[in-house]
Design a protein around this motif. Structure first.
Motif, PDB file in Angstrom:
ATOM      1  N   SER A 156      65.869  39.034  82.082  1.00 15.81           N
ATOM      2  CA  SER A 156      66.248  39.859  80.939  1.00 15.81           C
ATOM      3  C   SER A 156      67.230  39.116  80.055  1.00 15.81           C
ATOM      4  O   SER A 156      67.955  38.227  80.506  1.00 15.81           O
ATOM      5  N   ALA A 191      70.179  39.606  76.965  1.00 15.51           N
ATOM      6  CA  ALA A 191      71.052  40.518  76.226  1.00 15.51           C
ATOM      7  C   ALA A 191      71.248  39.957  74.817  1.00 15.51           C
ATOM      8  O   ALA A 191      71.529  38.766  74.659  1.00 15.51           O
ATOM      9  N   GLU A 193      73.562  40.692  71.531  1.00 13.65           N
ATOM     10  CA  GLU A 193      74.734  41.502  71.217  1.00 13.65           C
ATOM     11  C   GLU A 193      75.581  40.893  70.110  1.00 13.65           C
ATOM     12  O   GLU A 193      75.249  39.863  69.541  1.00 13.65           O
ATOM     13  N   LYS A 250      71.184  46.168  65.965  1.00 14.81           N
ATOM     14  CA  LYS A 250      70.398  46.686  67.090  1.00 14.81           C
ATOM     15  C   LYS A 250      70.618  45.894  68.366  1.00 14.81           C
ATOM     16  O   LYS A 250      69.712  45.189  68.813  1.00 14.81           O
ATOM     17  N   GLY A 305      71.111  45.142  72.464  1.00 16.59           N
ATOM     18  CA  GLY A 305      70.392  45.691  73.612  1.00 16.59           C
ATOM     19  C   GLY A 305      70.096  44.647  74.657  1.00 16.59           C
ATOM     20  O   GLY A 305      70.352  43.449  74.463  1.00 16.59           O
ATOM     21  N   PHE A 317      66.953  43.298  77.038  1.00 16.40           N
ATOM     22  CA  PHE A 317      65.495  43.384  77.000  1.00 16.40           C
ATOM     23  C   PHE A 317      64.859  42.611  78.135  1.00 16.40           C
ATOM     24  O   PHE A 317      65.349  41.550  78.529  1.00 16.40           O
TER      25      PHE A 317
END
Lengths: 197, 317
Positions: B102, B104, B106, B111, B113, B115
């Motif tokens: 995953s 991040a 930021e 937007k 998040g 993912f």
């Protein structure tokens, strides 16, 4: 032939093995993706290893009492010069491709290359005076001259440190072994001094 | 179709052949594997031989230089997370499993998040980009990357007006990356770009090479490719992308500020303190032959020189 007479030729062959290994790998595509770097590094490493081996001879004789080993010291020393020459040649050929202007530039501008070059230059008089005739001719000065091996060993180790990017494990090991070998000399020196008093 | 797009003076006939042969071979292997499946009727053997990305759009930015062999690309890596020797990553990254993964996103964006990698990559059209890759140590390769322009991704996340830089962070996990057990570098590995560098059409997020998924030792599952900068800027195995107002501190800059600048653009006129950057050893060329001349911005001046107009590149190296 007696074991005594076999010793030198056998050790000589062993000392050539690192070079033979590199040559074998060169012919069999075994030098990896960057053969120039592999050869340059290997020759430099072996010059340093032989330097440590040369400096081990005297302590080893004291520890084992085996005087015969001293007859190998000159050969080991000459192999230091041999591998250091191949290291320098690899740099001149593979790294700079005989661009003398760039080579001089490097020697002037880059401390680790300046140091490496000076180390090699200091090896030359030792190589030239390694034969019996020179030992007899130079008498006491011969020993004094050949004490250059100590600064040479220190300079070679610093050269190793200066070219390392981040992982100092290898040069640290070399430096540790060298300090033990140099400490031995210091101890012997002070013992002799004390005995004279 | 590549010949329609490439500038004619970039093309040597011998090299077109070698690339098309490469693709033909891929096709052949795929067909063979399908045929084998059909013959023995065993599903589990099915597409094991097929490449992950068989159909890729070609790029106008691709170089016509002769490709470096996959074997060399996979066996000569600077990836200290898996050991400091050039051959260490190939050995030590064997058991690295980049799935699941995953990312991040930021910082100064509308937007943010976290993912899953698959969802993160899905919106973008993957293409093949053949780029020169120049390491700060003085060697270079030519690598057919698979990826998408970072700019496409940045637009999706809508950076705010404060987003002046982008910072990237590599996974920090000693269990998975055994080289991190020793602190040869201040982990986790961190890199950064100015936002306009990140938005440049050349800047790529790579998920593969040679039409297949990224090998672990090359930065699986996702890495940055900035072809006009030295190799260490091309951060691997990214877990975090952060948009910032201030210039991020990159890892090599942290341990050697005089040796590794924030920009680290390939520049034959600015030496590294310990070596000249005028020439480079192209991996795969005979080792007894001379090295090749290094080009300004690694040959990508046309696309990126304007980013640095008015800057003293000796100072901002």
């Amino acid at each position: 032939m007696s074991v005594h007479k076999m010793l030198k030729p056998v050790v000589f062959i062993f000392c050539l093995l690192p070079l033979m290994m590199i040559m074998w790998q060169a012919f069999t595509n075994g030098l990896g993706a960057n053969p120039a770097e592999t050869i340059l590094d290997a020759m430099g490493n072996w010059a340093v290893y032989f330097l440590l081996i040369t400096l081990t001879v005297t302590p080893l004789r004291r520890l084992t009492g085996w005087g015969g080993i001293v007859r190998l010291r000159r050969m080991f020393g000459l192999f230091v010069f041999f591998y250091a020459s191949l290291h320098l040649l690899s740099y001149i050929w593979f790294d700079q491709y005989f661009d003398w202007h760039e080579i001089v530039n490097d020697i002037i501008k880059r401390p680790f290359i300046s140091l490496g070059f000076m180390t090699f230059v200091l090896l030359i008089p030792l190589m030239l005076t390694s034969n019996k005739a020179m030992i007899i001719r130079l008498k006491a000065n011969w020993k004094r001259l050949h004490q250059l091996v100590y600064p040479i060993a220190i300079m070679a180790t610093v050269h190793f440190f200066l070219m390392t990017r981040a992982d100092f494990q290898q040069p640290v090991i070399i430096a540790l072994i060298l300090s033990v070998l140099l400490m031995y000399r210091l101890v012997v020196y002070f013992q002799k001094k004390a005995a004279r008093l | 179709m590549s010949f329609l797009i490439k500038k004619p003076d970039d093309i040597k006939s011998s090299e077109i052949t070698s690339q098309s042969v490469y693709h033909e071979r891929r096709e052949f292997i795929k067909k063979m594997s399908l045929a084998t499946t059909a013959l023995i009727g065993a599903g589990h053997l099915s597409l094991a031989e097929a490449k992950a990305y068989p159909e890729l759009a070609k790029s106008q930015f691709s170089s016509a230089d002769k490709l470096t062999s996959l074997d060399d690309i996979k066996s000569y890596n600077n990836f200290y997370e898996f050991g400091t020797g050039k051959v260490d990553p190939a050995k030590n990254a064997k058991n690295f499993n980049p799935k699941p993964w995953s990312i991040a996103v930021e910082g100064e964006i509308e937007k943010p998040g976290v993912f899953d990698l698959e969802d993160f990559v899905k919106p973008y059209a993957l293409e093949e980009r053949i780029y020169r890759f120049r390491c700060v140590e003085g060697w270079s390769m030519v690598i057919p990357w698979v990826g998408f322009p970072l700019a496409d991704m940045i637009k999706q996340f809508k950076p705010t007006s404060k987003a002046k830089y982008v910072e990237f962070v590599t996974l920090y996990d000693k269990e998975k990356m055994p080289g991190q057990a020793i602190r040869v570098l201040p982990w986790p590995y961190t890199e950064g770009l100015r936002i306009d560098e990140a938005m440049n059409p050349l800047t790529l997020m790579a998920v593969g090479l040679y039409g297949d998924e990224l090998p672990n030792q090359n930065g699986a599952p996702i890495r940055l490719v900035v072809p006009w900068k030295y190799g260490f800027k091309n951060i691997k195995s990214i877990v975090k992308i952060r948009f910032t107002e201030h210039e991020p501190v990159s890892t090599w800059h942290k341990i050697g500020p005089k040796e590794y600048g924030f920009y680290s653009n390939v520049n034959p006129d600015v030496d590294h303190p310990r070596w000249s950057q005028k020439t480079e050893r192209r991996i795969g060329e005979p080792f007894w032959s001379p090295k090749i001349q290094t080009q300004m911005f690694n040959g990508y001046s046309e696309q990126v020189a304007h980013l640095y107009s008015g800057m003293d590149l000796k100072r901002f190296f």
